[in-house]
Write a protein that holds these residues in place. Structure first.
Motif, PDB file in Angstrom:
ATOM      1  N   ILE A  28      81.660 -71.166  59.454  1.00 57.60           N
ATOM      2  CA  ILE A  28      81.284 -71.975  60.719  1.00 57.60           C
ATOM      3  C   ILE A  28      81.172 -73.496  60.508  1.00 57.60           C
ATOM      4  O   ILE A  28      80.802 -74.118  61.226  1.00 57.60           O
ATOM      5  CB  ILE A  28      80.905 -71.608  62.341  1.00 57.60           C
ATOM      6  N   ASN A  41      80.097 -73.957  67.283  1.00 55.99           N
ATOM      7  CA  ASN A  41      79.851 -75.314  66.197  1.00 55.99           C
ATOM      8  C   ASN A  41      81.068 -74.882  65.064  1.00 55.99           C
ATOM      9  O   ASN A  41      80.413 -75.741  64.403  1.00 55.99           O
ATOM     10  CB  ASN A  41      78.444 -75.484  66.425  1.00 55.99           C
ATOM     11  N   ALA A  42      82.089 -75.086  65.240  1.00 53.56           N
ATOM     12  CA  ALA A  42      82.619 -74.897  64.193  1.00 53.56           C
ATOM     13  C   ALA A  42      83.604 -76.217  63.638  1.00 53.56           C
ATOM     14  O   ALA A  42      83.290 -76.795  62.641  1.00 53.56           O
ATOM     15  CB  ALA A  42      83.970 -73.477  64.015  1.00 53.56           C
ATOM     16  N   GLY A  43      84.014 -76.712  64.965  1.00 56.15           N
ATOM     17  CA  GLY A  43      84.581 -78.163  64.585  1.00 56.15           C
ATOM     18  C   GLY A  43      85.237 -78.462  64.189  1.00 56.15           C
ATOM     19  O   GLY A  43      86.513 -79.805  63.686  1.00 56.15           O
ATOM     20  N   ASN A  79      76.263 -76.257  57.023  1.00 56.97           N
ATOM     21  CA  ASN A  79      77.903 -76.257  58.487  1.00 56.97           C
ATOM     22  C   ASN A  79      78.230 -77.397  58.969  1.00 56.97           C
ATOM     23  O   ASN A  79      78.594 -76.354  60.156  1.00 56.97           O
ATOM     24  CB  ASN A  79      77.135 -75.210  58.757  1.00 56.97           C
ATOM     25  N   THR A  80      77.982 -78.551  58.757  1.00 56.09           N
ATOM     26  CA  THR A  80      79.004 -79.341  59.945  1.00 56.09           C
ATOM     27  C   THR A  80      80.049 -79.556  59.619  1.00 56.09           C
ATOM     28  O   THR A  80      80.662 -79.288  60.632  1.00 56.09           O
ATOM     29  CB  THR A  80      78.194 -80.510  59.959  1.00 56.09           C
ATOM     30  N   GLY A  81      80.634 -79.365  58.202  1.00 58.67           N
ATOM     31  CA  GLY A  81      81.967 -80.227  58.554  1.00 58.67           C
ATOM     32  C   GLY A  81      82.366 -81.545  58.632  1.00 58.67           C
ATOM     33  O   GLY A  81      83.848 -81.253  58.544  1.00 58.67           O
TER      34      GLY A  81
END
Ligand SMILES: [K+]
Ligand SMILES: [K+]
Lengths: 434, 434
Positions: free
Chosen positions: A54, A171-173, A377-379
């Motif tokens: 994610i 929190n996939a964004g 894992n922010t993306g």
């Protein structure tokens, strides 16, 4: 023939890896892609890793127009699997189909959920999933009021509402709306900002925290762990919002800075163009992404509790006293665990930054930003992921994967052989520090 | 009236500050400057801090042509005072004039020298100074063979030889030759590279290490502390040289890359133009400056022993075993001290980077580089120090100062009040890390 004994660390690492491989194959299917062969194997592998961890980074410029409706359902499912974490879900399915959960499986779940007690884990998993689905459903309903009025195709709007509730709470964004810069168009839609923001914050706090708050309804009765998570989350959100507003002034509205502040804490949605913000804002986003969300949540990063223990350790070291929190002792063991996590994370990010600089024509600012974004894992991306080569893609895949299963798991995997002489007593050696 | 009880930390901090103020006044004297009033108070303060902390950053474009011969002698003396460290020198002068050294002064010296035993400290200080002067004298004689043949004025060449022996052994990295880019002209002078390189390495190892090696003449007999310092120094020098050569290929000769590798370890001399090297090389220079030199040396940074303890802690954590080195135990106390030092250093560098970005039009790469250079007392610059404003100068002054007296001293200073309830027993609290 003797069976190889798997440690919980191996099982966590392998199960994530297996799901990523399965996801890669799913993404390459003819019914998933609108145009057959439009996705290379490495890009499918990258995107699958990004979904299961994610993170939300992807070399695919526009997910919405690249994938069929079936493909988008696959993507939403992969995000959901990633969010609930592979093991939690596995165990839940095992209970559903009635199989007994042995001690070994519980031990795995214990590692995966970071819970200290084995008791009631199965019950906990059921709760996690139930609460997640309820929150996502409420988010979906609210999303309908946002997307149906702003879209021509109502069926499409319903799909979009469901997808974005899942993407936000986990929190996939990721956005998958079939046209570019979609979320930038909603930058001053109040309901959109509130709904997506609240879903991201709740996901970042973690269902266990939400459950405890719902059950106890009193600050005093909350566990220390939960109090720390709530205080740190609120503090960091306010700090980010104030700093971004001070830096960007009239370049960003209050809604934009607060949405940015929420999303640096590993959700990763954007309503502003990051390539146009000041270097000073980038210098705030990097540490906020690194810190990340709550310790048993869909968010990433080193986690707010780890930062809290580290800061407490620094202060108590200066005072020459024990490290206390809420009238309890933080042991040297906990402190060392926090420091080891932070240090190994920083070393990994340093190596990743170096390798991205070796593979691409860029500077330290961009290479560091992308490394931290992948690891936590922010993306978020400074328009980087779309134009990188095989080497850099491999680095970022590894960073997303290690960031999700945790650098401590990696350390345990690498040095898994038992300490052979652990019963010997050694003489202390003083070494000069600094 | 009760006298305020000074802790060793306060005395270290105050004595360095006092010498910096005295140096500022000396640098502003009419007989120091060639052109009266050509140096502002903030630039004099900056330069004095840089000299006493033996960093080598300065907003003065050309020290050689700005100062008189008397001024250059003052600068050389300030580097020497910084190198031997204010307290060591004070105590030595006290023994020379015959005054008794009480326990308190020894305690200060103990902190200043990072020595664990109080015995023989005065003897140690005498040795430090004697060995330093002998090494500097040999360096001076060799310098004569380099500078007399390459300069028109023999007296000037003798002065230059003396100045550069002091500057190199004390890891100051300053040149004062009266014309720009002087050292770049010596980039392929073999004797210059060897002499300056060896002086820098010896200074970075520290006189105590040199003395021990001279006395024991056997690897087996050396203390663990010294073995670690020697191994880490050699390893980092080779690593730096190989990486720079791999990155820059034909852009740099072997002599240039090895000189750069030596000087990143906080000496700070340059025979190449840093504004022309690749970002990838900058990404190597930053961690090497941060690590720095040996723990009781003229070099700065977190020190090689601190890095060693940190890495050992990570490995043993992964193995789930005790942290051992050379069949001895590294205690949790030592490990936590190392981690606290590294973390507080990183937090300080983060804040400095942020503030430089706030004050100047630059990017994270440059702001981070300058912050690490100041903190580690290396003094390399990406052509930045000459053009910054008052705010940035203040930040870099603070970073040089804190880097020299050590962030742990600062932590002790800020949180100096005694822990009031240190005899109570507290219940452990488990906090989830990561
Ligand atoms: K994300
Ligand atoms: K220096």
């Amino acid at each position: 023939m003797r069976k190889i004994k798997m440690t919980p660390y191996m099982i966590i690492a392998l199960s994530f890896f297996t799901v990523i491989i399965l996801g890669t194959i799913l993404l390459k299917l003819p019914i998933t892609l609108k145009e057959h062969g439009s996705l290379s194997w490495i890009d499918a592998f990258f995107t699958s890793t990004s979904l299961i961890t994610i993170t939300g980074l992807t070399p695919v410029l526009d997910l919405g127009s690249s994938f069929t409706i079936f493909g988008k359902v696959v993507i939403a499912c992969m995000i959901q699997i990633g969010g609930l974490s592979v093991l939690t879900l596995t165990v839940y399915i095992m209970t559903l189909i009635g199989s007994k959960i042995g001690f070994n499986n519980r031990a795995i779940l214990k590692e995966s959920l970071n819970q200290n007690s084995l008791q009631g884990l199965v019950k906990l998993v059921k709760r996690i999933i139930m609460i997640s689905f309820i929150i996502e459903f409420i988010g979906f309903i609210i999303n309908l009021f946002i997307f149906i009025p702003t879209m021509d195709n109502t069926y499409h709007a319903i799909g979009v509402s469901a997808f974005h509730a899942i993407s936000a709470f986990n929190n996939a964004g990721l956005e998958i709306l079939g046209f570019n810069n979609h979320f930038l168009n909603y930058h001053n839609n109040l309901l959109f900002n509130i709904n997506t923001g609240v879903l991201s914050i709740l996901g970042g706090l973690g269902v266990i925290v939400i459950y405890e708050v719902m059950k106890k309804r009193s600050w005093k009765k909350l566990s220390i762990q939960t109090k720390i998570t709530l205080k740190m989350t609120l503090g960091l959100l306010i700090m980010g919002t104030v700093l971004f507003k001070l830096i960007e002034q009239n370049q960003m509205t209050f809604l934009e800075v607060s949405f940015l502040s929420i999303n640096t804490r590993t959700a990763g949605f954007l309503t502003v163009d990051l390539t146009k913000v000041k270097s000073l804002s980038i210098a705030i986003i990097i540490p906020l992404m690194f810190i990340g969300a709550g310790p048993m949540s869909t968010g990433g990063g080193i986690k707010v509790t780890t930062l809290y223990v580290m800061l407490k350790s620094l202060f108590s070291f200066g005072r020459g006293s024990q490290t206390l929190t809420h009238k309890r002792l933080i042991t040297d063991e906990t402190k060392i665990k926090a420091f080891v996590l932070i240090q190994s994370a920083m070393i990994l990010i340093g190596i990743s930054t170096f390798l991205l600089l070796a593979f691409e024509e860029t500077n330290i600012q961009t290479a560091l930003f992308e490394s931290v974004s992948a690891f936590s894992n922010t993306g978020m991306t400074l328009n980087f992921t779309h134009k990188i080569g095989l080497g850099s893609k491999t680095i970022l895949i590894l960073m997303m994967y290690i960031g999700r299963i945790g650098p401590l798991t990696i350390l345990h995997l690498i040095y898994s052989k038992k300490a052979s002489n652990s019963n010997l007593v050694y003489i202390d050696e003083k070494i000069v520090i600094g």
